[in-house]
Enzyme design. Sequence first.
Site, PDB file in Angstrom:
ATOM      1  N   HIS A 142       0.802  -1.227   0.000  1.00  0.00           N
ATOM      2  CA  HIS A 142       0.000   0.000   0.000  1.00  0.00           C
ATOM      3  C   HIS A 142       0.831   1.270   0.000  1.00  0.00           C
ATOM      4  O   HIS A 142       0.395   2.310  -0.483  1.00  0.00           O
ATOM      5  CB  HIS A 142      -1.038  -0.028   1.116  1.00  0.00           C
ATOM      6  CG  HIS A 142      -2.172  -0.931   0.748  1.00  0.00           C
ATOM      7  ND1 HIS A 142      -2.221  -2.240   1.147  1.00  0.00           N
ATOM      8  CD2 HIS A 142      -3.230  -0.745  -0.073  1.00  0.00           C
ATOM      9  CE1 HIS A 142      -3.281  -2.804   0.609  1.00  0.00           C
ATOM     10  NE2 HIS A 142      -3.911  -1.925  -0.134  1.00  0.00           N
ATOM     11  N   GLU A 169     -11.301 -10.970  -5.203  1.00  0.00           N
ATOM     12  CA  GLU A 169      -9.872 -11.020  -4.899  1.00  0.00           C
ATOM     13  C   GLU A 169      -9.485 -12.326  -4.216  1.00  0.00           C
ATOM     14  O   GLU A 169      -8.358 -12.521  -3.802  1.00  0.00           O
ATOM     15  CB  GLU A 169      -9.429  -9.794  -4.079  1.00  0.00           C
ATOM     16  CG  GLU A 169     -10.375  -9.366  -3.001  1.00  0.00           C
ATOM     17  CD  GLU A 169     -10.058  -8.000  -2.401  1.00  0.00           C
ATOM     18  OE1 GLU A 169      -8.982  -7.443  -2.639  1.00  0.00           O
ATOM     19  OE2 GLU A 169     -10.922  -7.497  -1.663  1.00  0.00           O
ATOM     20  N   ASP A 215      -4.691  -8.725  -4.559  1.00  0.00           N
ATOM     21  CA  ASP A 215      -4.873  -9.861  -3.669  1.00  0.00           C
ATOM     22  C   ASP A 215      -5.126 -11.150  -4.438  1.00  0.00           C
ATOM     23  O   ASP A 215      -4.639 -12.206  -4.054  1.00  0.00           O
ATOM     24  CB  ASP A 215      -6.011  -9.588  -2.680  1.00  0.00           C
ATOM     25  CG  ASP A 215      -5.549  -8.688  -1.545  1.00  0.00           C
ATOM     26  OD1 ASP A 215      -4.442  -8.924  -1.026  1.00  0.00           O
ATOM     27  OD2 ASP A 215      -6.265  -7.738  -1.200  1.00  0.00           O
ATOM     28  N   CYS A 232      -9.768  -3.256 -10.300  1.00  0.00           N
ATOM     29  CA  CYS A 232      -9.176  -2.125  -9.585  1.00  0.00           C
ATOM     30  C   CYS A 232      -7.824  -2.490  -8.992  1.00  0.00           C
ATOM     31  O   CYS A 232      -7.222  -1.707  -8.284  1.00  0.00           O
ATOM     32  CB  CYS A 232     -10.126  -1.595  -8.527  1.00  0.00           C
ATOM     33  SG  CYS A 232     -10.576  -2.844  -7.314  1.00  0.00           S
TER      34      CYS A 232
HETATM   35  C1  PEP Z   1      -6.727  -5.530  -4.679  1.00  0.00           C
HETATM   36  O1  PEP Z   1      -6.577  -6.409  -3.828  1.00  0.00           O
HETATM   37  O2  PEP Z   1      -6.481  -5.685  -5.888  1.00  0.00           O
HETATM   38  C2  PEP Z   1      -7.212  -4.197  -4.294  1.00  0.00           C
HETATM   39  C3  PEP Z   1      -7.489  -3.284  -5.200  1.00  0.00           C
HETATM   40  O3  PEP Z   1      -7.331  -3.924  -2.970  1.00  0.00           O
HETATM   41  P1  PEP Z   1      -6.103  -3.534  -2.041  1.00  0.00           P
HETATM   42  O4  PEP Z   1      -4.904  -3.266  -2.912  1.00  0.00           O
HETATM   43  O5  PEP Z   1      -6.508  -2.327  -1.266  1.00  0.00           O
HETATM   44  O6  PEP Z   1      -5.938  -4.750  -1.196  1.00  0.00           O
HETATM   45 MG    MG Z   2      -7.344  -6.213  -1.827  1.00  0.00          MG
END
Ligand code: PEP
Ligand code: MG
Length: 571
Positions: free
Chosen positions: A189, A431, A455, A502
């Site tokens: 993140h 995910e 994920d 996403c």
């Molecule tokens: C993902 O897991 O692809 C996602 C967009 O969520 P995060 O990166 O916040 O886990």
């Molecule tokens: Mg995620």
Amino acid sequence: MSSLMGIAASSGIAIAKAYRLVEPDLSFSKKTVENVEQEVERFRAAIAKAKLELEQIRDKAHQELGADKAAIFEAHLLVLSDPELVNPIEDSIKSEKINAEPALKNTADMFISIFEQMDNEYMKERAADIRDVTKRVLAHLLGVALVNPSMISEEVIIVAEDLTPSDTAQLNRQFVKGFTTDIGGRTSHSAIMARSMEIPAVVGTKTATETINNGDLVIVDGLSGEVHINPSSELVKQYEQKHADFEAQKAEWAKLVNEKTTSADGHHVELAANIGTPGDLVGVVNNGGEGVGLYRTEFLYMGRDQLPTEEEQYEAYKAVLEGMAGKPVVVRTLDIGGDKELPYLNLPKEMNPFLGFRAIRLCLEEQGMFRTQVRALLRASTAGNLKIMFPMIATLDEFRQAKAVLDEEKQKLVNEGIAVSDNIEVGIMVEIPSTAIIADQFAKEVDFFSIGTNDLIQYTMAADRMNERVSYLYQPYNPSILRLVKMVIDAAHKEGKWAGMCGEMAGDETAIPVLLGLGLDEFSMSATSILKARSLIKRLNKADMEKLANEVLQMRTTAEVIEAVEKATSK
Ligand code: PEP
Ligand code: MG
């Protein structure tokens, strides 16, 4: 001069002096002291220095980050002035004739364990305050400096073992020109945030903190993943040129800001942005985002010491919906856990946090917290085009439970006479492989899918997205991942629903041609990737990409897929 190779996590070039964000060594040994009065004086002097420092940090936080953040340091100052903590430490120095360091540590540890065992949330938070304050006083006793990124007042490159998302959120964009870390991957993140903040970053270098000293001149090349330490003036010149070229390329892409995203043969897809805070909207608008495909609401819950109220959340959600002026905004409910911690929830440490009690699992158990968020979202729904999605859905039951909470809260609001939009689509993030595999069943009940590949890849390949040692297994173009993605898109279309993505893969130049061919409807990515993606899609033929997609689905390895994509797109 020396160089390191890491993972290019946020594009761009940064050249500045290093600022090490590394915890100092606070170890000490216990000693007998003869002159206890002198030792008490030494302890008091350390407290006085810590107070002065905290006052400065509090004032700066107040000016730059608001009263909210400043309150954290105010609480620390209160702890330092509390005789209930300070007197027992002085008594311990006097009665046991020991140096101040163990007297401080032992007394503080005793209070920390008492507070941590209390049921009351407020008291539990005091444990964290005492821990922080103890560290600060200990540093002064030992004469070592604690790092403090909020006090940076010149242009720097941050060098750290790792940056937590809340560390990253507190970086001052004006002074932090780039960062490099020992650990982490492209989808940690901190890397994702660096991209939305447009801070060039290289993560996972393994040895940045070992190799780089404070004040070294550092080049962070977020395009190639290289980090150069004390480079020759010749290399600096080359990089100044590379930086200028990158800016020129960005200016070229910027011409596409008001255009629709349409392939060469006329197929339209939606390019949306991933955001973490309402402040990120500027970037979405400047980069021509056609919507928000993922609003990671957890950042609203971070960098503070209690849950945000319904009103605070309502204001944030409303600001985003209004800011997007009727364009779609997909808000994800709280996805805490994994590398996103909320210390004030005092959740027990887990062996496998990415597989643990997180996201929707936590929300379905801590329903008070979840319902507050859902209410805030529903109340804000009349301000724009809201879509709600739940993270980390592993079973249909979880979706049904979360949806039931949403429906209940909606009914309550309606009964209270509060307006709620009746046009809110409710979807899920895909995910977890279990969900991708029975996407056909989910598609009958959800309004849309958003594939969270960050994920989905880590769970499919069993490769921790944060761990640079297994980053070779983190393969977005592996045919196994592509087949799962296809299953999800096809399942959605069969039921007349839409499928978006996403995860970071949606903005990846090698993945985009295949995703276009697989029929993905919405691509949501860091705002800074949108224009580059638009320029790529405009050059591609959907019909050709469909052929490419069919071919790569039958391939055996990632390398074969990459080669096929390169061949198909190099014409
Ligand atoms: C993902 O897991 O692809 C996602 C967009 O969520 P995060 O990166 O916040 O886990
Ligand atoms: Mg995620």
